[in-house]
Design a protein around this motif. Structure first.
Motif, PDB file in Angstrom:
ATOM      1  N   ILE A  12      -7.708   3.930  14.963  1.00  0.00           N
ATOM      2  CA  ILE A  12      -8.100   2.986  16.017  1.00  0.00           C
ATOM      3  C   ILE A  12      -7.938   3.742  17.324  1.00  0.00           C
ATOM      4  O   ILE A  12      -6.876   4.293  17.600  1.00  0.00           O
ATOM      5  N   VAL A  35      -5.602  -4.721  12.373  1.00  0.00           N
ATOM      6  CA  VAL A  35      -4.758  -3.615  11.900  1.00  0.00           C
ATOM      7  C   VAL A  35      -5.414  -2.876  10.737  1.00  0.00           C
ATOM      8  O   VAL A  35      -5.200  -1.680  10.545  1.00  0.00           O
ATOM      9  N   SER A  36      -6.252  -3.564   9.973  1.00  0.00           N
ATOM     10  CA  SER A  36      -6.865  -2.922   8.796  1.00  0.00           C
ATOM     11  C   SER A  36      -7.803  -1.780   9.185  1.00  0.00           C
ATOM     12  O   SER A  36      -8.182  -0.970   8.338  1.00  0.00           O
ATOM     13  N   GLU A  37      -8.185  -1.704  10.476  1.00  0.00           N
ATOM     14  CA  GLU A  37      -9.011  -0.571  10.918  1.00  0.00           C
ATOM     15  C   GLU A  37      -8.226   0.742  10.844  1.00  0.00           C
ATOM     16  O   GLU A  37      -8.814   1.817  10.790  1.00  0.00           O
ATOM     17  N   ALA A  38      -6.905   0.632  10.860  1.00  0.00           N
ATOM     18  CA  ALA A  38      -6.053   1.823  10.688  1.00  0.00           C
ATOM     19  C   ALA A  38      -5.680   1.900   9.209  1.00  0.00           C
ATOM     20  O   ALA A  38      -4.703   1.307   8.780  1.00  0.00           O
ATOM     21  N   THR A  39      -6.500   2.616   8.464  1.00  0.00           N
ATOM     22  CA  THR A  39      -6.337   2.574   7.003  1.00  0.00           C
ATOM     23  C   THR A  39      -5.095   3.312   6.520  1.00  0.00           C
ATOM     24  O   THR A  39      -4.470   2.904   5.551  1.00  0.00           O
ATOM     25  N   THR A  40      -4.733   4.400   7.212  1.00  0.00           N
ATOM     26  CA  THR A  40      -3.541   5.151   6.778  1.00  0.00           C
ATOM     27  C   THR A  40      -2.566   5.436   7.913  1.00  0.00           C
ATOM     28  O   THR A  40      -1.480   5.948   7.672  1.00  0.00           O
ATOM     29  N   ASP A  41      -2.954   5.124   9.149  1.00  0.00           N
ATOM     30  CA  ASP A  41      -2.047   5.389  10.284  1.00  0.00           C
ATOM     31  C   ASP A  41      -0.764   4.574  10.154  1.00  0.00           C
ATOM     32  O   ASP A  41      -0.730   3.548   9.471  1.00  0.00           O
ATOM     33  N   GLU A  42       0.267   5.033  10.858  1.00  0.00           N
ATOM     34  CA  GLU A  42       1.592   4.429  10.676  1.00  0.00           C
ATOM     35  C   GLU A  42       1.982   3.462  11.771  1.00  0.00           C
ATOM     36  O   GLU A  42       2.788   2.562  11.563  1.00  0.00           O
ATOM     37  N   THR A  54       4.368  -1.451  20.855  1.00  0.00           N
ATOM     38  CA  THR A  54       4.239  -0.671  19.622  1.00  0.00           C
ATOM     39  C   THR A  54       4.146  -1.595  18.418  1.00  0.00           C
ATOM     40  O   THR A  54       4.962  -2.516  18.275  1.00  0.00           O
ATOM     41  N   LEU A  55       3.156  -1.362  17.582  1.00  0.00           N
ATOM     42  CA  LEU A  55       2.975  -2.131  16.349  1.00  0.00           C
ATOM     43  C   LEU A  55       3.289  -1.218  15.176  1.00  0.00           C
ATOM     44  O   LEU A  55       2.634  -0.189  14.989  1.00  0.00           O
ATOM     45  N   LEU A  56       4.312  -1.576  14.435  1.00  0.00           N
ATOM     46  CA  LEU A  56       4.702  -0.774  13.280  1.00  0.00           C
ATOM     47  C   LEU A  56       3.974  -1.308  12.056  1.00  0.00           C
ATOM     48  O   LEU A  56       4.201  -2.455  11.643  1.00  0.00           O
ATOM     49  N   ILE A  57       3.069  -0.516  11.525  1.00  0.00           N
ATOM     50  CA  ILE A  57       2.230  -0.981  10.409  1.00  0.00           C
ATOM     51  C   ILE A  57       3.040  -0.943   9.118  1.00  0.00           C
ATOM     52  O   ILE A  57       3.647   0.082   8.786  1.00  0.00           O
ATOM     53  N   THR A  58       3.039  -2.076   8.431  1.00  0.00           N
ATOM     54  CA  THR A  58       3.850  -2.210   7.223  1.00  0.00           C
ATOM     55  C   THR A  58       2.953  -2.512   6.029  1.00  0.00           C
ATOM     56  O   THR A  58       2.124  -3.428   6.092  1.00  0.00           O
ATOM     57  N   ASP A  59       3.134  -1.736   4.984  1.00  0.00           N
ATOM     58  CA  ASP A  59       2.420  -2.012   3.724  1.00  0.00           C
ATOM     59  C   ASP A  59       3.346  -2.820   2.831  1.00  0.00           C
ATOM     60  O   ASP A  59       4.427  -2.353   2.477  1.00  0.00           O
TER      61      ASP A  59
ATOM     62  N   THR B 142       8.342  -5.758  22.836  1.00  0.00           N
ATOM     63  CA  THR B 142       7.480  -4.573  22.943  1.00  0.00           C
ATOM     64  C   THR B 142       7.326  -3.858  21.607  1.00  0.00           C
ATOM     65  O   THR B 142       6.626  -2.853  21.538  1.00  0.00           O
ATOM     66  N   PHE B 144       6.690  -4.687  17.385  1.00  0.00           N
ATOM     67  CA  PHE B 144       6.409  -5.711  16.380  1.00  0.00           C
ATOM     68  C   PHE B 144       6.031  -5.051  15.066  1.00  0.00           C
ATOM     69  O   PHE B 144       5.348  -4.019  15.055  1.00  0.00           O
ATOM     70  N   VAL B 146       3.658  -5.302  11.929  1.00  0.00           N
ATOM     71  CA  VAL B 146       2.390  -5.948  11.604  1.00  0.00           C
ATOM     72  C   VAL B 146       1.974  -5.560  10.196  1.00  0.00           C
ATOM     73  O   VAL B 146       2.323  -4.476   9.709  1.00  0.00           O
ATOM     74  N   ARG B 148      -0.558  -4.410   7.273  1.00  0.00           N
ATOM     75  CA  ARG B 148      -1.702  -3.487   7.203  1.00  0.00           C
ATOM     76  C   ARG B 148      -3.036  -4.236   7.190  1.00  0.00           C
ATOM     77  O   ARG B 148      -4.031  -3.769   7.733  1.00  0.00           O
ATOM     78  N   GLY B 150      -3.429  -7.359   8.403  1.00  0.00           N
ATOM     79  CA  GLY B 150      -3.333  -8.517   9.298  1.00  0.00           C
ATOM     80  C   GLY B 150      -3.884  -8.245  10.682  1.00  0.00           C
ATOM     81  O   GLY B 150      -4.610  -7.258  10.904  1.00  0.00           O
TER      82      GLY B 150
END
Lengths: 191, 252
Positions: A12, A35-42, A54-59, B142, B144, B146, B148, B150
């Motif tokens: 993204i 968020v799904s646009e970031a397929t493997t980013d963290e 900051t958004l921490l992507i969680t699987d 600041t 969060f 999220v 994968r 969502g």
């Protein structure tokens, strides 16, 4: 300028000019991040007005995360994801009268139900969070309008949980909140 | 900024600002609308008249939140890609005070004020008329987590458009008879262009005449009783919600 960049591969990478307006409906803007646009980013960083969010992507492998959309303290829209177990239940109500319409042995109901209605409920678990999220849960419980957002559909809900005991990393080590939500409509449509 | 789920107080002096007399009553007019900031409705949504029964020369306080809050029925909205979309759940609120004193000149709008209203609230210890965060980000936190698959929403307050539009009347020249050509340049697009004329000695402008087109030059007949006249043009800028007037050109 608003920038939305996911790392490490920049899957993204959006730079959006901040608009200006005098229309009431446009004065508050919602930056939606799919968020799904970031397929493997963290993680994803959003920079606006010099502030980095900051958004921490969680699987989540075991459960299906649920996005809860609510009206927050500032009167704006916010989404909070619940990652862990969801337990569904149904509360029903009914009225009943006693009849003499025939013998039960012939299949007749002596006690007949009517005005049967139900409302669905479910409990969801946030998964492990940072202490900073306590404020978000405060605002969720104080919100007048809550929805579940799934597959582009807003399902109206009310928060049934009426109290919350704030958790701290010092005392609780890992912070998870279980919140009970009730469908804001009857199971049998009577609107 | 009005957060309408908490009280929003207006402090209204009992002394009229024009005559500086203590008023016998004041009328608070409240306008609520969701269009352009510069175009409030003609009629107020609420009008409250309050008598100054004690003849006070101090101030009164009125909480307007219960009146204006019902205009917002908070509605969700979405998109399926990463982008900025309108918020929809906010209104403009204009307040103004008309004073009743022995001087009729006081019964005009005073203390005009326009605020954006959101269906938000302040906490108990935030004090009166709590405001949004100074960084214009309408959520707390600041960092969060999220999902994968969502979505995340960052709600922000944007700046108001500053009016930089200009309309310049470059020249007005006689074509034939009483027909004049108006050459102009503008920095914005508009649907209709108007012109007005007045005698050099007059301060009152004529009724506006609409040109047939919107590109320069345009022409019109000026049937004004001889001598030198002045003219100007104007157009409505829909982005700003204002009429933009040109310079005045004197034609002999």
């Amino acid at each position: 300028m608003i920038t939305v960049i996911s790392y490490p591969d920049n899957q993204i990478n959006e730079s959006i000019a901040e608009p200006t307006s005098l229309l009431a409906t446009e004065m508050v803007q919602s930056l939606w991040v799919d968020v799904s646009e970031a397929t493997t980013d963290e993680y994803i960083e959003i920079v606006f007005n010099g502030v980095t969010t900051t958004l921490l992507i969680t699987d989540e492998c075991r459960y299906t995360p649920i996005d809860i959309y609510f009206q927050n303290k500032e009167g704006a829209s916010q989404i909070i994801p619940f990652f862990k177990a969801k337990t569904e239940s149904l509360n029903t109500s009914k009225e009943e009268f006693e009849s003499d319409r025939g013998q039960p042995s012939a299949g007749n109901h002596q006690f007949v139900k009517f005005n049967v209605q139900g409302r669905g409920k479910f409990k969801v678990n946030s998964g492990f969070l940072s202490e900073e999220m306590n404020e978000t849960f405060t605002q969720l419980l104080l919100s007048e309008r809550v929805w579940m957002y799934k597959d582009e559909i807003f399902t109206p809900l009310n928060v049934s949980t009426s109290s919350i005991e704030y958790k701290t990393r010092q005392k609780d080590r890992l912070i998870n909140y279980e919140i009970e939500l009730e469908e804001a409509f009857n199971k049998i449509n009577n609107v | 900024m009005i957060k309408s789920l908490s009280p929003y107080y207006l402090t209204i002096p009992w002394v009229a600002p024009i005559s500086e007399e203590i008023c016998t009553s004041y009328t608070l007019q409240i306008f609520v609308w969701n269009g352009l900031k510069n175009i409030p409705p003609i009629n107020p949504s609420y009008e409250i008249t309050k008598d100054n029964v004690t003849g006070s020369n101090a101030s009164d306080k009125v909480n307007i939140s219960p009146l204006v809050n019902d205009f917002i029925d908070f509605t969700p909205f979405d998109t399926t890609v990463t982008e900025l979309i309108d918020g929809f759940n906010q209104y403009w609120v204009k307040t103004q005070i008309l004073y009743t004193t022995s001087d009729e000149a006081d019964f005009v709008p005073n203390y005009e004020n326009i605020q954006l209203m959101l269906s938000g609230y302040g906490y108990g210890m935030d004090g009166e008329n709590s405001q949004i965060p100074s960084n214009n980000i309408l959520l707390t936190g600041t960092e969060f987590k999220v999902s994968r698959n969502g979505f995340f929403i960052l709600p922000i307050l944007i700046e108001e458009t500053v009016d930089t539009s200009t309309l310049v009347l470059d020249s007005v020249t006689l074509d034939t008879g009483s027909t004049y050509d108006y050459a102009f340049t503008s920095s914005f697009t508009f649907a209709q262009l108007y012109s007005q004329v007045r005698l050099d000695s007059s301060s009152a402008w004529s009724t506006a005449l609409v040109f047939s087109g919107t590109t320069s030059p345009q022409s019109r007949i000026v049937s004004i009783g001889g001598g030198v006249f002045e003219t100007r043009i104007y157009a409505f800028n829909p982005l700003i919600g204002n009429n933009i007037y040109s310079n005045i050109v004197s034609v002999s």
